[in-house]
Design an enzyme around this catalytic site. Sequence first.
Site, PDB file in Angstrom:
ATOM      1  N   PRO A   2       8.700  -3.814  -4.535  1.00 15.40           N
ATOM      2  CA  PRO A   2       9.051  -5.236  -4.434  1.00 15.40           C
ATOM      3  C   PRO A   2       8.013  -6.114  -5.131  1.00 15.40           C
ATOM      4  O   PRO A   2       6.823  -5.919  -4.963  1.00 15.40           O
ATOM      5  CB  PRO A   2       9.069  -5.512  -2.932  1.00 15.40           C
ATOM      6  CG  PRO A   2       8.486  -4.333  -2.265  1.00 15.40           C
ATOM      7  CD  PRO A   2       8.356  -3.221  -3.257  1.00 15.40           C
ATOM      8  N   GLU A   3       8.492  -7.033  -5.936  1.00 19.43           N
ATOM      9  CA  GLU A   3       7.602  -7.976  -6.603  1.00 19.43           C
ATOM     10  C   GLU A   3       7.648  -9.317  -5.867  1.00 19.43           C
ATOM     11  O   GLU A   3       8.360  -9.464  -4.883  1.00 19.43           O
ATOM     12  CB  GLU A   3       8.032  -8.134  -8.067  1.00 19.43           C
ATOM     13  CG  GLU A   3       7.767  -6.857  -8.869  1.00 19.43           C
ATOM     14  CD  GLU A   3       7.245  -7.150 -10.262  1.00 19.43           C
ATOM     15  OE1 GLU A   3       6.536  -8.160 -10.430  1.00 19.43           O
ATOM     16  OE2 GLU A   3       7.555  -6.368 -11.174  1.00 19.43           O
ATOM     17  N   LYS A  59       1.691 -10.809  -2.725  1.00 20.77           N
ATOM     18  CA  LYS A  59       2.756  -9.862  -2.382  1.00 20.77           C
ATOM     19  C   LYS A  59       2.645  -9.398  -0.934  1.00 20.77           C
ATOM     20  O   LYS A  59       3.205  -8.382  -0.551  1.00 20.77           O
ATOM     21  CB  LYS A  59       2.729  -8.672  -3.346  1.00 20.77           C
ATOM     22  CG  LYS A  59       3.307  -9.040  -4.708  1.00 20.77           C
ATOM     23  CD  LYS A  59       3.696  -7.824  -5.500  1.00 20.77           C
ATOM     24  CE  LYS A  59       2.805  -7.664  -6.710  1.00 20.77           C
ATOM     25  NZ  LYS A  59       3.209  -6.532  -7.563  1.00 20.77           N
ATOM     26  N   HIS A 130      10.512   8.066   8.954  1.00 20.87           N
ATOM     27  CA  HIS A 130       9.425   7.302   8.329  1.00 20.87           C
ATOM     28  C   HIS A 130       9.244   5.914   8.927  1.00 20.87           C
ATOM     29  O   HIS A 130       8.844   4.982   8.240  1.00 20.87           O
ATOM     30  CB  HIS A 130       9.616   7.188   6.812  1.00 20.87           C
ATOM     31  CG  HIS A 130       9.911   8.497   6.143  1.00 20.87           C
ATOM     32  ND1 HIS A 130       8.983   9.517   6.085  1.00 20.87           N
ATOM     33  CD2 HIS A 130      11.031   8.959   5.534  1.00 20.87           C
ATOM     34  CE1 HIS A 130       9.535  10.547   5.455  1.00 20.87           C
ATOM     35  NE2 HIS A 130      10.771  10.235   5.119  1.00 20.87           N
ATOM     36  N   ARG A 149       7.192   6.441   1.530  1.00 24.47           N
ATOM     37  CA  ARG A 149       6.096   6.906   0.669  1.00 24.47           C
ATOM     38  C   ARG A 149       4.716   6.483   1.171  1.00 24.47           C
ATOM     39  O   ARG A 149       3.701   6.911   0.621  1.00 24.47           O
ATOM     40  CB  ARG A 149       6.331   6.450  -0.777  1.00 24.47           C
ATOM     41  CG  ARG A 149       7.575   7.143  -1.353  1.00 24.47           C
ATOM     42  CD  ARG A 149       7.694   6.927  -2.837  1.00 24.47           C
ATOM     43  NE  ARG A 149       6.570   7.474  -3.584  1.00 24.47           N
ATOM     44  CZ  ARG A 149       6.392   7.294  -4.880  1.00 24.47           C
ATOM     45  NH1 ARG A 149       7.246   6.580  -5.560  1.00 24.47           N
ATOM     46  NH2 ARG A 149       5.341   7.820  -5.490  1.00 24.47           N
ATOM     47  N   ARG A 182     -11.269 -15.014 -22.096  1.00 21.99           N
ATOM     48  CA  ARG A 182     -10.887 -13.652 -21.710  1.00 21.99           C
ATOM     49  C   ARG A 182     -10.433 -12.838 -22.908  1.00 21.99           C
ATOM     50  O   ARG A 182      -9.504 -13.211 -23.600  1.00 21.99           O
ATOM     51  CB  ARG A 182      -9.748 -13.696 -20.692  1.00 21.99           C
ATOM     52  CG  ARG A 182     -10.249 -13.386 -19.348  1.00 21.99           C
ATOM     53  CD  ARG A 182      -9.272 -13.573 -18.255  1.00 21.99           C
ATOM     54  NE  ARG A 182     -10.021 -14.137 -17.156  1.00 21.99           N
ATOM     55  CZ  ARG A 182     -10.828 -13.430 -16.377  1.00 21.99           C
ATOM     56  NH1 ARG A 182     -10.925 -12.126 -16.531  1.00 21.99           N
ATOM     57  NH2 ARG A 182     -11.509 -14.021 -15.434  1.00 21.99           N
ATOM     58  N   ARG A 291       0.164   0.268 -18.261  1.00 26.30           N
ATOM     59  CA  ARG A 291       1.480  -0.225 -17.841  1.00 26.30           C
ATOM     60  C   ARG A 291       2.378  -0.428 -19.053  1.00 26.30           C
ATOM     61  O   ARG A 291       1.929  -0.893 -20.103  1.00 26.30           O
ATOM     62  CB  ARG A 291       1.344  -1.578 -17.108  1.00 26.30           C
ATOM     63  CG  ARG A 291       0.332  -1.597 -15.968  1.00 26.30           C
ATOM     64  CD  ARG A 291       0.770  -0.747 -14.792  1.00 26.30           C
ATOM     65  NE  ARG A 291       2.037  -1.158 -14.234  1.00 26.30           N
ATOM     66  CZ  ARG A 291       2.168  -2.117 -13.310  1.00 26.30           C
ATOM     67  NH1 ARG A 291       1.113  -2.774 -12.879  1.00 26.30           N
ATOM     68  NH2 ARG A 291       3.368  -2.432 -12.823  1.00 26.30           N
TER      69      ARG A 291
END
Length: 301
Positions: A2-3, A59, A130, A149, A182, A291
Amino acid sequence: MPELPEVETIARGLAKRVTGDVIESVWLGRKKEPLKSPAPAIAAALEGSRIANVRRMGKHIVFDLESVGRTPSSANENVARALLPANGRKVKTPAGKSVRPTQNSAQWIVHLGMTGSLRVCEPQTEIAKHTHAILTLASGRELRFVDPRRFGRLSVSAEFDATGIEPLEIDLDDFVALFRGRKTPIKSALLNQNLLRGVGNIYADESLFRAGIRPRRRAASITRDQLASLQAALKEVLQEAIALGGSSVSDYVDAEGNAGFFQLQHRVYGREGEPCLVCKTSIKRVVIAGRSSHYCPKCQK
Ligand SMILES: [Zn+2]
């Protein structure tokens, strides 16, 4: 995983359904991974507390708790008092600010990890495999945390504060300042949780596409005008996704896993080799800081 928009949607759904309810008792499973605070500290902070609010921070899902003086035993209260400040994550104590937590307030912090979910159910609902936590609510329902998980995390805190700035709240000057000097690729900077909280891979790729910026561009080389476009694009994709999720909120919370959950129409993410929706050029995929990053070589400079 989930974002931010999913977590926002889930937090809003939970807020609607459990705000005001009182946690009467807590069962915690034996698996250690999901418990970021010691089990007795979690139980002591939750039991006998009213859920004053549920909200998203980065999050994380934050349950603001208020003691209603129904803590089962004074022994538990002592455990809470002794363990909470020491074990709470990132208790802020800025000089000159009085933020000392009181024993009457605490926060339950849930991070869903990859596969975690929070379900509001009737007590007779079969307990899913779970299941790592079951909160019995005064309304007669249960709030269960299920995570196959086990990358999800449960903790309690006196005053939780996630790192970084909320991408939906930051103003342009602060946004520009994040990237000044940066040398990292802009994509890595967007994912850096110390800069912005809760921006994940999908929304980073999608906002870079909308802003016309290549993911590998050095953050410091991007002009203020381009950063303004990026900030607008980032807010736009996050808000669109939140708006899409709004209608399926209660389904998600009730349902098994991801049933009924929405997905934003991706323009570049996961579309390697497919034609750009704007110019038909084949979408490219590169790996940046481990990524996958997707972009259109023609639309993004
Ligand atoms: Zn294109």
